[in-house]
Design a protein around this motif. Structure first.
Motif, PDB file in Angstrom:
ATOM      1  N   PHE A 133       0.848  -1.187   0.000  1.00 10.71           N
ATOM      2  CA  PHE A 133       0.000   0.000   0.000  1.00 10.71           C
ATOM      3  C   PHE A 133       0.893   1.249   0.000  1.00 10.71           C
ATOM      4  CE2 PHE A 133      -2.933  -2.991   2.443  1.00 10.71           C
ATOM      5  CZ  PHE A 133      -3.726  -3.267   1.336  1.00 10.71           C
TER       6      PHE A 133
ATOM      7  N   GLU B 274      -4.127   7.078   0.148  1.00  5.27           N
ATOM      8  CA  GLU B 274      -3.946   6.031   1.159  1.00  5.27           C
ATOM      9  C   GLU B 274      -3.958   4.655   0.490  1.00  5.27           C
ATOM     10  OE1 GLU B 274      -6.276   6.333   4.854  1.00  5.27           O
ATOM     11  OE2 GLU B 274      -6.959   4.318   4.369  1.00  5.27           O
TER      12      GLU B 274
ATOM     13  N   LEU C  20      -9.497  -5.342  -0.900  1.00  2.41           N
ATOM     14  CA  LEU C  20      -8.586  -5.130   0.227  1.00  2.41           C
ATOM     15  C   LEU C  20      -8.029  -3.700   0.192  1.00  2.41           C
ATOM     16  CD1 LEU C  20      -6.724  -8.555   0.077  1.00  2.41           C
ATOM     17  CD2 LEU C  20      -8.671  -7.906   1.524  1.00  2.41           C
ATOM     18  N   THR C  21      -8.072  -3.053   1.351  1.00  4.81           N
ATOM     19  CA  THR C  21      -7.680  -1.649   1.439  1.00  4.81           C
ATOM     20  C   THR C  21      -6.647  -1.461   2.546  1.00  4.81           C
ATOM     21  OG1 THR C  21      -9.551  -1.340   2.924  1.00  4.81           O
ATOM     22  CG2 THR C  21      -9.892  -0.752   0.630  1.00  4.81           C
ATOM     23  N   ALA C  22      -5.899  -0.362   2.462  1.00  4.06           N
ATOM     24  CA  ALA C  22      -4.842  -0.101   3.448  1.00  4.06           C
ATOM     25  C   ALA C  22      -5.415  -0.039   4.863  1.00  4.06           C
ATOM     26  CB  ALA C  22      -4.120   1.196   3.109  1.00  4.06           C
ATOM     27  N   CYS C  23      -6.580   0.581   5.009  1.00  7.88           N
ATOM     28  CA  CYS C  23      -7.196   0.654   6.330  1.00  7.88           C
ATOM     29  C   CYS C  23      -8.349  -0.343   6.386  1.00  7.88           C
ATOM     30  CB  CYS C  23      -7.717   2.060   6.596  1.00  7.88           C
ATOM     31  SG  CYS C  23      -8.370   2.234   8.257  1.00  7.88           S
ATOM     32  N   PRO C  24      -8.374  -1.184   7.430  1.00  8.61           N
ATOM     33  CA  PRO C  24      -9.446  -2.180   7.510  1.00  8.61           C
ATOM     34  C   PRO C  24     -10.856  -1.576   7.604  1.00  8.61           C
ATOM     35  CG  PRO C  24      -7.839  -2.475   9.306  1.00  8.61           C
ATOM     36  CD  PRO C  24      -7.412  -1.287   8.526  1.00  8.61           C
ATOM     37  N   THR C  25     -10.957  -0.273   7.888  1.00 10.54           N
ATOM     38  CA  THR C  25     -12.297   0.342   7.944  1.00 10.54           C
ATOM     39  C   THR C  25     -12.919   0.460   6.550  1.00 10.54           C
ATOM     40  OG1 THR C  25     -11.239   2.493   7.852  1.00 10.54           O
ATOM     41  CG2 THR C  25     -11.928   1.738  10.018  1.00 10.54           C
ATOM     42  N   ASN C  26     -12.114   0.289   5.495  1.00 12.03           N
ATOM     43  CA  ASN C  26     -12.654   0.426   4.139  1.00 12.03           C
ATOM     44  C   ASN C  26     -12.804  -0.906   3.403  1.00 12.03           C
ATOM     45  OD1 ASN C  26     -12.762   3.265   4.180  1.00 12.03           O
ATOM     46  ND2 ASN C  26     -10.570   3.363   3.781  1.00 12.03           N
ATOM     47  N   VAL C  27     -12.397  -2.001   4.054  1.00 17.09           N
ATOM     48  CA  VAL C  27     -12.367  -3.286   3.377  1.00 17.09           C
ATOM     49  C   VAL C  27     -13.798  -3.731   2.998  1.00 17.09           C
ATOM     50  CG1 VAL C  27     -12.591  -4.853   5.368  1.00 17.09           C
ATOM     51  CG2 VAL C  27     -11.100  -5.478   3.456  1.00 17.09           C
ATOM     52  N   GLY C  28     -13.904  -4.542   1.947  1.00 19.87           N
ATOM     53  CA  GLY C  28     -15.229  -4.989   1.493  1.00 19.87           C
ATOM     54  C   GLY C  28     -15.555  -4.310   0.182  1.00 19.87           C
TER      55      GLY C  28
END
Lengths: 161, 366
Positions: free
Chosen positions: B40, B119, B162-170
Motif C-alpha cells: 500500500f 492512502e 482489500l484496502t490499506a485501512c481495515p475500515t474500508n475493506v469490502g
C-alpha cells in the motif's frame, strides 16, 4: 505458564516488545506486573485510538511477532499507523484482523461487487484442474481415446484468450 | 487540459442543479482499490510507489471518461493549487500532502477524479450536484469495471476489496451527500437528527469546522461501514435517509415561517446587510451568512437569479480560492478584506429581501 519474575503465580500479562527489530517477550503475573509498573508499556497506541481500545492488543494476540512475507510489515507497524502494509497482510494477520473487522463492520463477509475478470480467471483455473483430474482418471482406466481429447483441451488452455 | 482551466472554471457539481438541489448541495461516491502484489502507498518505498504510479496512470488516462482530462503528478502542483482542489473536493487533504510518487487525474467537468497513491493505490470518485447518489454510484462503478479489466485488483473471496485501512475493506465504498440544513440547526433539532442517523449506521458530520461545529449549516452524511452489505444496499439506504432528512428540514422551515417568522426575517435581513456592506469578513462568518442568504432564496425572499452567485460565493470565499487570483500568499486580515470585496462585488445588484413574498417559495427568474 508461570510468571518470569516470581516463577510462582501463573502469568496473565504477556508483554512483547520489539526494539530495533528484535523481539523480547516477558510473561508476568498480575502482582508482578503492577510491581514493575507494566500497565501500559507501549503507551497509547495509534491502533487503539483509531479502532477502539484494545485494538492493538487484538492484533498482537493473534500474531506474535510475525512479519508479513509479502511486505515485511509487522503488527508493531500497524499499531503505529493504523494501516496495513500490503494486500497479503490480510492473510498474514487474519486471526487478529478478524476480530477487529467484526467490531468495525456490519458483517464479516463481502456480498457486493466482484471483479469479473478475476472471476473468469478463477473459473478457468478450476475448469483446468477438473480437466487434469479427468485426464489422470482416463489414463488410469486406460481410456486413451478420452485421454487424448482431454490432453488437447488442456493444451488449448495454454493459449491465452 | 491545464491546471489553469481547472482553476478558472468551477466544476459542474457547483452549478446547483439536480434533484433537491436546494437542500442537497452535492452527492459523492468514492471507491478504494489496490493492485495485487504491491505494498500500500503508505508502506511502499519511493521506488515501489513510482512503479505503481507508472503501472496505473496510463490505464486511468486511457479511460474514455478521461479523454479530455487534467492529469498531473503531485509534485507539479503548488501548495495553493492543491488547496483549491481540496476546497472543490477533487482531492483529499491527505492527497494534498503527497509529493513524488502520487498523481491525480480528473475530467474537464470536474465530476470525476482519480487519485493515485493516496492512502490506497486508487481512489476513484464521482461527484454531482443535487441528490444523485444512485447516478453517481453508477458512474463510478462503470469506471471501476473498466479499470478492473486492465489492472489486477487486490480482492479476497471473503473480505472483498482489500484496502490499506481495515475500515474500508469490502466494498471500499464511501457514499456521501452534502446537505444544507439551516432550519434544523435554528430549531435545534439537528442533534436529534444526527443521533437517529447514527443509529442506522450512517455518519453525519459538519462539512467545515472542527468537532461538532458545522459552519454554514453544511453537513455530510455518509455510510460508516463497508463490509457485509452490497453497494446497492448501502446506496439505497443512504438515499432513503437523505430523503427523510430533506423532509425534516422542509418541515422545520415551514414551522419557522409559521411560528418564528420575525426571527427568520431578521436573520436573513442581517445577513444581507452584512454581506453587502462589510469590508472585512473571515471565512467562518461568511459561510454562516451565506447560509442564511441561501435559505432566504429557497423561501422566496430573493429572486431565483440570486441563487447561482450565492452558491459560487460559498466556494470563492474559501481561503485558497481567494488567493488563486492574487498570485501571492495573503495574511489573514488581507484575506478578510479581499473576501468582503468579492462578496460586495457579487451582491452589488442584489435587491432588498422581499418580505411580501415570504413563504411562497423561490421567485422564478425573469
Amino acid at each position: 505458564m508461570n510468571c518470569d519474575v516470581c516463577k510462582k503465580n501463573s502469568a496473565t500479562v504477556f508483554l512483547t516488545q520489539i526494539v530495533d527489530g528484535k523481539m523480547q517477550k516477558v510473561n508476568l503475573c498480575e502482582s508482578c506486573s503492577k510491581e514493575k509498573g507494566v500497565t501500559d508499556p507501549t503507551g497509547f497506541a495509534l491502533a487503539d485510538l483509531l479502532l477502539g481500545l484494545g485494538a492493538a492488543q487484538e492484533i498482537e494476540k493473534g500474531t506474535g511477532v510475525q512479519k508479513c512475507p509479502g511486505c515485511g510489515f509487522s503488527q508493531a507497524d500497524f499499531k503505529k499507523t493504523g494501516r496495513l502494509g500490503c494486500p497479503q497482510c490480510y492473510e498474514t494477520f487474519a486471526d487478529a484482523l478478524g476480530t477487529l473487522i467484526k467490531q468495525m463492520h456490519k458483517g464479516t463477509e463481502h456480498t457486493g461487487k466482484v471483479p469479473q475478470r478475476l472471476v473468469r480467471t478463477l473459473e478457468r483455473e478450476s475448469h483446468l484442474k477438473e480437466l487434469q483430474r479427468n485426464l489422470r482418471k482416463a489414463v488410469a482406466s486406460e481410456d486413451f481415446e478420452s485421454a487424448a481429447t482431454l490432453r488437447d483441451k488442456i493444451r488449448e488452455f495454454d493459449v491465452p484468450k | 487540459m491545464s491546471i489553469h482551466n481547472i482553476l478558472l472554471n468551477t466544476g459542474e457539481w457547483l452549478r446547483g442543479e439536480g434533484p433537491h438541489h436546494q437542500i442537497v448541495v452535492s452527492s459523492r461516491v468514492r471507491l478504494a482499490r489496490n493492485v495485487q502484489k504491491f505494498s500500500f502507498p503508505g508502506w511502499a518505498k519511493k521506488t515501489e510507489r513510482l512503479q505503481i504510479l507508472e503501472a496505473i496512470k496510463p490505464r486511468v488516462e486511457e479511460l474514455p471518461e478521461m479523454s479530455d482530462a487534467f492529469s498531473v503528478y503531485s509534485q507539479d502542483l503548488s501548495a495553493l493549487e492543491k488547496q483549491v482542489l481540496v476546497e472543490r473536493h477533487l482531492i483529499s487533504r491527505e492527497h494534498a500532502a503527497k509529493g513524488v510518487g502520487s498523481a491525480v487525474v480528473m475530467n474537464k467537468k470536474q465530476t470525476l477524479s482519480i487519485m493515485i497513491n493516496e492512502e490506497d493505490h486508487l481512489r476513484l470518485q464521482a461527484l454531482r450536484s443535487g441528490l444523485q447518489v444512485k447516478a453517481v454510484f453508477k458512474a463510478i462503478d462503470k469506471v471501476d469495471t473498466a479499470l478492473e479489466e486492465k489492472l489486477d485488483f487486490a480482492f479476497h473471496a471473503k473480505l472483498g476489496y482489500l484496502t490499506a485501512c481495515p475500515t474500508n475493506v469490502g466494498t471500499g465504498m464511501r457514499a456521501s451527500a452534502m446537505l444544507h440544513l439551516p432550519a434544523l440547526v435554528m430549531s435545534e433539532q439537528i442533534n436529534q437528527v444526527i443521533q437517529a442517523v447514527n443509529k442506522i449506521g450512517l455518519a453525519v458530520r459538519g462539512l467545515y469546522g472542527e468537532g461538532t461545529e458545522a459552519l454554514g449549516n453544511l453537513f455530510q452524511v455518509s455510510n460508516q461501514t463497508t463490509l457485509g452489505e452490497k453497494e446497492e444496499e448501502i446506496i439505497a439506504r443512504l438515499h432513503k435517509v437523505i430523503e427523510q432528512i430533506i423532509e425534516h428540514e422542509q418541515n422545520a422551515r415551514a414551522n419557522l415561517l409559521q411560528k418564528q417568522a420575525t426571527k427568520l426575517m431578521d436573520q436573513v435581513g442581517r445577513s444581507y446587510g452584512l454581506l453587502r456592506h462589510a469590508h472585512s469578513m473571515n471565512s467562518k462568518e461568511a459561510l454562516n451568512l451565506l447560509s442564511f442568504m441561501k435559505l432566504g432564496i429557497d423561501l422566496g425572499f430573493f429572486n431565483e437569479t440570486c441563487r447561482q452567485p450565492i452558491d459560487e460565493l460559498f466556494m470563492e470565499t474559501q481561503p485558497a480560492h481567494l488567493q488563486k487570483g492574487t498570485q501571492q500568499k495573503l495574511a489573514a486580515d488581507e484575506r478578510d478584506a479581499l473576501r468582503a470585496d468579492i462578496i460586495r462585488g457579487k451582491m452589488n445588484e442584489f435587491p432588498h429581501p422581499d418580505i411580501g413574498n415570504v413563504g411562497k417559495g423561490p421567485q422564478p427568474a425573469e
